[in-house]
Design an enzyme around this catalytic site. Sequence first.
Site, PDB file in Angstrom:
ATOM      1  N   ASP A   4       0.858  -1.183   0.000  1.00 17.72           N
ATOM      2  CA  ASP A   4       0.000   0.000   0.000  1.00 17.72           C
ATOM      3  C   ASP A   4       0.896   1.235   0.000  1.00 17.72           C
ATOM      4  OD1 ASP A   4      -1.991   1.829   0.334  1.00 17.72           O
ATOM      5  OD2 ASP A   4      -2.996   0.738   1.955  1.00 17.72           O
ATOM      6  N   ASP A  31      -2.986   2.280  -6.135  1.00 19.18           N
ATOM      7  CA  ASP A  31      -1.867   2.332  -5.188  1.00 19.18           C
ATOM      8  C   ASP A  31      -1.798   1.132  -4.242  1.00 19.18           C
ATOM      9  OD1 ASP A  31      -4.059   2.875  -3.668  1.00 19.18           O
ATOM     10  OD2 ASP A  31      -3.071   4.379  -2.430  1.00 19.18           O
ATOM     11  N   GLU A  32      -2.440   0.053  -4.593  1.00 18.33           N
ATOM     12  CA  GLU A  32      -2.403  -1.134  -3.744  1.00 18.33           C
ATOM     13  C   GLU A  32      -2.239  -2.381  -4.594  1.00 18.33           C
ATOM     14  OE1 GLU A  32      -5.609  -1.734  -1.036  1.00 18.33           O
ATOM     15  OE2 GLU A  32      -5.806   0.412  -0.639  1.00 18.33           O
TER      16      GLU A  32
END
Length: 613
Positions: free
Chosen positions: A117, A207-208
């Site tokens: 993350d 974003d993960e």
Amino acid sequence: MESSGENPASNPQEPAPDEDLGTLKYQLLGPSLTKAGQDSVDQQKVSEIIYNASKGSKFFNHEQDRDRNLTLKIEQILKEKARLDRLDLSSDLRRADEYLAELELSRDLSQHVIHVDCDAFFAAVEELDRPELKTVPMAVGKGVLTTCNYLARKFGVRSGMASFVAKKLCPQLVLLPQNYDKYTAKAQEIRAIMAEYDPLFESASIDEAYLNITPYCDENGLQPGEAVQRMRAEILETTKVTVSAGIGANAKIAKIASNLNKPNGQFQVPNEREAIMEFMRDLSVRKVNGVGRVFERELESIGVKKCGDIFPHRALLAKLFGEKAFQFLAQCYLGLGRTKIEPVETHERKSVSTETTFHDIGDKEELRAKLWWAAQELEKDLARTQFKGRTLALKIKLHTFEVLTRQTAPSRPVSLAKDLYSFALPMLAKLEKDIPNIKLRLLGLRCSNLVSTQKVGLNFFGIATQPKPATAPASKPPVSASSVNADHEICVEEAFEAAARQEIQDEMNDLEQLSQEIPDGSIAREPEGSATPEVVETPPMWDCPICTRPQVADDRTFNEHVDFCLSRQTIREVAQDTSEETSLIPHNSRKRKMPSQAGIPEMDPKQKRLFFQ
DNA sequence: GCGGATCAC
DNA sequence: TATGGTGATCCGC
């Protein structure tokens, strides 16, 4: 300011004196309360500021309604629980224990799954371009914040917060517009590195990501923690952004763990049953992906705050919250989750949609313009994703924030703006008829029940054939990814033939459809001499949704005409209301997300979905 | 199958 | 003054 003048009897908007403001204020705090960076914040004070900034607004009143409804629902749950408590639950207890035992047998401790993350991703990318922003509280987003840096979080600012509220909490907050292309490019750099550790990693959002690093650890003789240290260092070194990671036996544990040492940290739960059970025992249910504010409150009302509390209530859960919720909670208690990590491209898309918020609109013509606009947007998205929809849904949000949807099944799959518009218009017209004085703040369209328009992937035999997206530079075709199905080359010629036949059929349906829909179109049109039927002639005409005059039904001509009308209209609107400029002008070139994002959540939204097949 | 609701990001 | 957009799933009818 706690109670000063908070309950003047004259103000009808004030809650009843006995109403619990606590739950409402908690609601207003927003969904990201559990996120990192909030520990040192005086939540009491923050919620007071948010409350006062929101009080009296339509948004607030709607939140208040929802809060009241939830309170009522919880009363019902408690009533039902009291009733069940008096009954003999031994068979429910047995069933629950049997299920737990069954789950226990499925436990797989052989895999090392990690969840990565990026820390305050959008904000971090902006800080790379403008390092001076690192020293000031800063957020990305316009009306609503999408991300903020950790300095801003110290003030109680959070993602999802209205920016004017954030400004109240932190007047010196620097607001930046979103630059999605920039974040996408940075995300690709990071993904390139993650691919070294698991070429089949799964992007969960921009974003993960989830990775299965078991093979990597084996090949390199590394412990999972060491591998993750190495990967995070490499990401920081080459991309200059920090990431946090969670390491565990499955995606659920990894996801939870990635939040525990944020920012720029990692946390591992050992692949041992006892360690996992202990980890879950004291974990707030709210930390589990899929438990939101509502379910949290419902669970809390019956005494379930931590995952460990699930066990003593196991006999009741299915009856109170449903079978799916019970199964979900059982897996939370045991710390079980998905171990299969796969590229997001292999997932099948279920819907394509678009929606826009605007200033309150009651004018029918203006609403038709918005609908036409949405139809055009959706056409673009359907073209991009190469789908048609067998189902079309209209979504509206009233000026009161109440949301309504209506859906229909067109006679054939739709993807063109004119079709989307003409099938959606009757739904809108009916809503206008049913709701007097209707005023909207949002309008959207969604296609589901999708049919692929890809030439090769015509879904014969029900095979989900999602060809790899253009994004994967795919240095080599599936070498390591031997699992990918190579059997969708079949029947290409038949596929083309079928497509050709379908197209002819479509054309015929089109004409038929049009002749049926025109009367509906006349709702949009002014009486105009009340001569209706003549429109259904061989060269079909469509009513321009803006000027309402019939235009030649040629795609290009029609679109150009409507665009022209729309631009005139836009200019008028902007002149009236500059604050809405960006949402009204068709410059949405940077609207979409990256191709591979697809937003597959890691696990059950709320109490749903089976993750063990 | 439809509409409302919840959830994640 | 003012509170987003996309996609998914589940529940009750």
